[in-house]
Design an enzyme around this catalytic site. Structure first.
Site, short mmCIF file in Angstrom:
data_model
loop_
_atom_site.label_atom_id
_atom_site.label_comp_id
_atom_site.label_asym_id
_atom_site.label_seq_id
_atom_site.Cartn_x
_atom_site.Cartn_y
_atom_site.Cartn_z
N ASP A 393 1.45 -1.35 -0.29
CA ASP A 393 0.49 0.27 -0.01
C ASP A 393 0.79 1.13 -0.32
OD1 ASP A 393 -2.40 1.60 0.11
OD2 ASP A 393 -2.76 1.22 2.82
N GLU A 396 2.37 5.08 -3.88
CA GLU A 396 2.64 6.13 -5.45
C GLU A 396 4.25 6.58 -5.28
OE1 GLU A 396 0.65 5.91 -3.09
OE2 GLU A 396 -0.92 5.01 -3.89
N ASP A 478 -9.16 4.10 -2.04
CA ASP A 478 -10.25 4.41 -1.17
C ASP A 478 -10.87 4.99 -2.04
OD1 ASP A 478 -7.88 3.72 0.25
OD2 ASP A 478 -7.34 5.60 1.17
C1 GLC Z 1 -4.69 3.46 2.87
C2 GLC Z 1 -5.41 2.25 1.92
C3 GLC Z 1 -6.16 1.73 2.85
C4 GLC Z 1 -5.84 1.18 4.00
C5 GLC Z 1 -5.44 2.68 4.57
C6 GLC Z 1 -4.59 2.47 5.68
O1 GLC Z 1 -5.48 4.70 2.95
O2 GLC Z 1 -5.71 2.90 0.77
O3 GLC Z 1 -6.70 0.36 1.88
O4 GLC Z 1 -6.40 0.82 4.47
O5 GLC Z 1 -4.01 3.09 4.06
O6 GLC Z 1 -3.61 1.67 5.74
#
Ligand code: GLC
Length: 807
Positions: A393, A396, A478
């Site tokens: 995650d 980017e 998100d």
């Molecule tokens: C980001 C991700 C989400 C995750 C959050 C906490 O917002 O896109 O899916 O739950 O981080 O890790």
């Protein structure tokens, strides 16, 4: 943005030279090179002379590894004509411009005169003429309508929460698109990692352009004429998804976050107690100690190894989130990253510091091979605990979130002083932001290859560039908990699939939503799960502070709907797995827009039907994307269709209004389909069934190539798989099904096929390998004939008419 009038243009051709695989045209102060990769694929590279081309991050098969492709070049007074067996490229001399045609001289794609390559300072751009009725798809993960004609988009990977169904850019950057007009389609892959721009007729409806803030004008023109062939070539160039473990095709449950071991155990047991199938539980950032990757918070998760082992006993696999940002304080990974100089730096060589969930963070420089290896080895921490999937995650990379406010109200951070090694080029973020995640996922992939070599990796990523399919499944980040986002998710995933990335999903139920923190909205989850079970990657996930979002959190009725649809996904797993294999070997998407197999049917491009989609070739799904709606308008392309739930028959090439109760969404099966299915299970491999179900919808002709293997290991690469071909033909009152010899060494556990044959009338005769079958049933209401036969059977024949002689 640079205005068109300010651009310098390429001028006329002053000379040319032929190589064995390429032709170079000198023009003004640029050289344009055409490299012939395949008789349907030509690369165009236009750069200032002497400027070295950076190695591509996306391309896995450079020119030298393609078989040499014959081409001819004729010079005429005004132009050159380059030809392969499938493609012609006219090169106009004054000013230089390209026109791509098929063998019959039909124009597929043409530059705007003189604007084949235009630039101002480092900014490059290429203008093309718009064809009549041309539609555009692909572009990776993009919000908005399915067809991008008339729209402008930017590729610049960034962390964002998006509520608007038009938000742009998002997390991923895949600068590849497909132009379709009638039967003729081509793809263009603009392999440029800088911030890039695609204006598909928004500025001027007679033309479109693509360009970037830097780098070369470097693109691949890929001729179809069909979408399948384009994707096949594009993924030969940029790589294909390896076959994932079968459990990853099951249902995944996640939230931000299941905070304690106790909570995780409770969720897992609830799934089993309520008989809702589930294979995977995701651990979001709260499993970590202070949000440091490669740690566990031992107060909340006292014995993670034990937890994972116990879940495994219950049939669950665990996926843990790993963020790239390393907490800036004394902990071993940070120290090592700094001591060995493995970080992304500022111009002065010191670490670039951003803000992430743990507070101040630094970023490993994944463009370096040694950093990839180091990062890969760190994963023994997770593998040692039995964790089988990694969720990459924030890559980017997200570098300026405010952890106290969940990232909202961010203070801007100046990232212009961020550098990565980029194979010795010391590139600024302007050049490498879009490929950070691709390189991180390669490192994670390496972790699996090195430390779990026998097993198939499962990696989930939020960001990516062209080629990301080689390493990871993706999800759309998100999103918002609203009805509009159900349709949006489908359109996004269809375009992601048309960009070479088959394994993708969206947070089922929606991630964010202010309302959802306070209120329950049961129909929304019901409608979403009904569609979500057909996403290639199927996971419910939701943000911190939102109400619970497990399938049972919305009352009995929605729980029942969820159970029914998640179970349907499991019943269809042999069909879905087959599609994954097709994607892995040919690069075709798993879910497909209406026009995918009906390219010349203009109605399939009608925006009213843009949310309808195919799962593979045979199942057509119609999402319900409005709260209060009793009917939906459906378009069924050519051929005949059968309503999956009711058995009602529909002629193709027409629109219908179809009733929708909350319990179901419309699903149509193509006549001629042979759907491989299995009895319901609670998770992949729960019990080896003694049957494989073949649900047949006879037509004049139909076929199935069924692929099976162990679903877990790499043994299929050495022939341990099983392919069986089924053919079905039907003519008035008679159906014949033949079963071919099995190919490959793998043998599935089941001993029998259980046939479900959709028949208008009760059969009068039924034979298996020439012998009259005695045990069968026919249900007048559902119109299904059911019988079992041994997997060694070769031919089924039946007739619904008296005294029919078997031919
Ligand atoms: C980001 C991700 C989400 C995750 C959050 C906490 O917002 O896109 O899916 O739950 O981080 O890790």
């Amino acid at each position: 943005m640079v205005a068109k009038g300010e651009l310098e243009t390429i001028g006329r051709v002053t000379g040319h030279s032929n190589g064995k695989r390429d032709i170079a045209f000198e023009c003004g102060n640029r050289v344009a090179v055409l490299e012939v990769f395949d008789d349907r694929m030509v690369r165009v590279v236009i750069a200032p002379p002497g400027s070295p081309l950076a190695l591509s991050h996306a391309v896995v098969r450079p020119l030298s590894s393609w078989p040499r492709c014959a081409f001819t070049l004729d010079e005429q007074e005004q132009k050159f004509l380059m030809r392969t067996d499938a493609l012609g490229v006219r090169v106009k001399k004054e000013p230089f411009s390209l026109t791509f045609c098929d063998r019959d001289e039909q124009v597929l794609n043409a530059d705007r005169d003189g604007l084949a390559c235009a630039w101002k300072g480092p900014h490059v751009r290429c203008y093309k003429r718009m064809r009549e009725r041309e539609h555009f798809f692909g572009f990776g993960e993009k919000a908005g309508p399915l067809d991008k004609r008339g729209r402008a988009m930017v590729m610049w990977s960034r962390d964002t929460i998006y509520r608007s169904t038009d938000a742009d850019p998002l997390y991923q950057s895949v600068p590849f698109f497909i132009g379709v007009s009638g039967g003729l389609a081509y793809g263009i892959f603009f392999d440029n990692t800088y911030r890039s721009y695609f204006d598909m007729g928004q500025e001027d409806p007679d033309e479109y352009y693509f360009g970037a803030d830097g780098g070369a004008l470097d693109y691949y023109f890929i001729y179809g004429p069909d979408l399948r062939s384009i994707l096949n070539l594009y993924t030969r160039l940029t790589g294909r998804m390896p076959l994932p473990p079968k459990w990853a095709l099951g249902y995944h449950q996640s939230r931000y976050s299941y905070r304690t071991e106790k909570q995780v155990r409770k969720i897992a047991s609830e799934f089993r107690r309520r008989r809702i199938p589930c294979d995977v539980i995701h651990l979001d950032i709260h499993y970590m100690d202070g949000f440091r990757s490669f740690t566990f918070d031992r107060r909340r998760f006292p014995d993670p190894g034990r937890l994972v082992a116990d879940l495994r006993q219950q049939g669950f696999h665990v996926v843990a989130v790993v963020d790239p940002g390393v907490k800036d304080e004394d902990y071993p990974i940070y120290q090592e990253c700094v001591e060995r100089g493995f970080y992304c730096s500022k111009a002065d060589g010191t670490p670039f510091v951003g803000r992430g969930w743990p507070g101040r963070i630094i970023f490993p420089d994944f463009t370096r091979q040694d950093v990839k290896d180091w990062w890969a080895d760190l994963h023994t921490f997770y593998f040692g605990l039995g964790i089988e999937g990694i969720w990459n995650d924030m890559n980017e990379p997200s570098l300026n979130i405010n952890p106290r406010t969940q990232g909202l109200w961010q203070r801007p951070i100046d990232e212009s002083d961020l550098y990565m090694d980029d194979r010795g080029l010391n590139s600024n973020v302007a050049r490498v932001r879009n490929v950070y995640a691709l390189n991180e996922c390669e490192a994670t992939f390496r972790a699996f290859r090195k430390h779990r070599p026998h097993w198939r990796p499962f990696i989930l990523t939020r960001s990516g560039y062209a080629g990301i399919q080689r390493y990871a499944a993706t999800w759309t980040g998100d999103n918002w908990s609203s009805f509009e986002h159900i349709g949006l998710s489908v359109r996004m995933l269809l375009n992601v699939g048309l960009s070479g990335v088959p394994f993708a999903g969206a947070d089922i139920g929606g991630f964010m939503g202010i309302r959802k923190m306070f209120r329950q909205d049961p129909p929304l989850y019901a409608r979403w799960i009904q569609v979500g079970v057909f996403y290639p990657f199927c996971r419910t996930h939701t943000a911190i502070y939102t109400r619970p979002q497990e399938p049972w959190s919305f009352g009995r009725r929605v729980e029942e709907i969820s159970r029914r649809y998640i179970t349907l996904r499991y019943r269809l797993l042999p069909y879905i797995y087959n599609l994954f294999r097709e994607a892995a070997t040919e690069g075709v998407p798993i879910i497909r827009p209406l026009f995918f197999d009906h390219q010349a049917d203009e109605q399939c491009y009608d925006p009213r039907f843009e949310n309808q989609f195919f799962l593979g070739r045979d199942l057509l799904i119609v999402p319900v994307t409005e709260k209060k709606c009793k009917t939906v308008q459906v378009y069924l392309p050519a051929r005949e269709w059968i309503h999956f739930w009711s058995g009602e028959e529909f002629a193709g090439g027409k629109e219908y209004q179809v009733a929708v109760g909350l319990e179901d969404i419309p699903i149509f099966v193509r006549r001629g389909a042979i759907l491989p299915m299995q009895p319901p299970v609670q998770y992949v491999g729960e019990q080896e069934a003694d049957i494989l179900i073949l649900q047949v919808y006879p037509a004049r002709s139909g076929s199935l190539e069924l692929y099976e293997d162990d679903g877990l290991t790499q043994d299929h690469h050495s022939g341990d798989y099983c392919i069986t071909r089924f053919e079905c033909s039907g003519t008035d009152g008679e159906v014949r099904i033949s079963i071919g010899d099995r190919e490959g060494t793998f043998r599935p556990e089941y001993t029998h096929f259980l046939f479900h044959i959709f028949l208008p009338a009760r059969p009068v005769q039924l034979t298996v390998d020439g012998w009259a079958a005695e045990q069968w049933t026919y249900d007048e209401r559902s119109r299904f004939l059911e019988f079992r036969c041994d997997v060694g059977s070769r031919e089924i024949w039946l007739s619904t008419q008296e005294r029919r002689e078997r031919r």
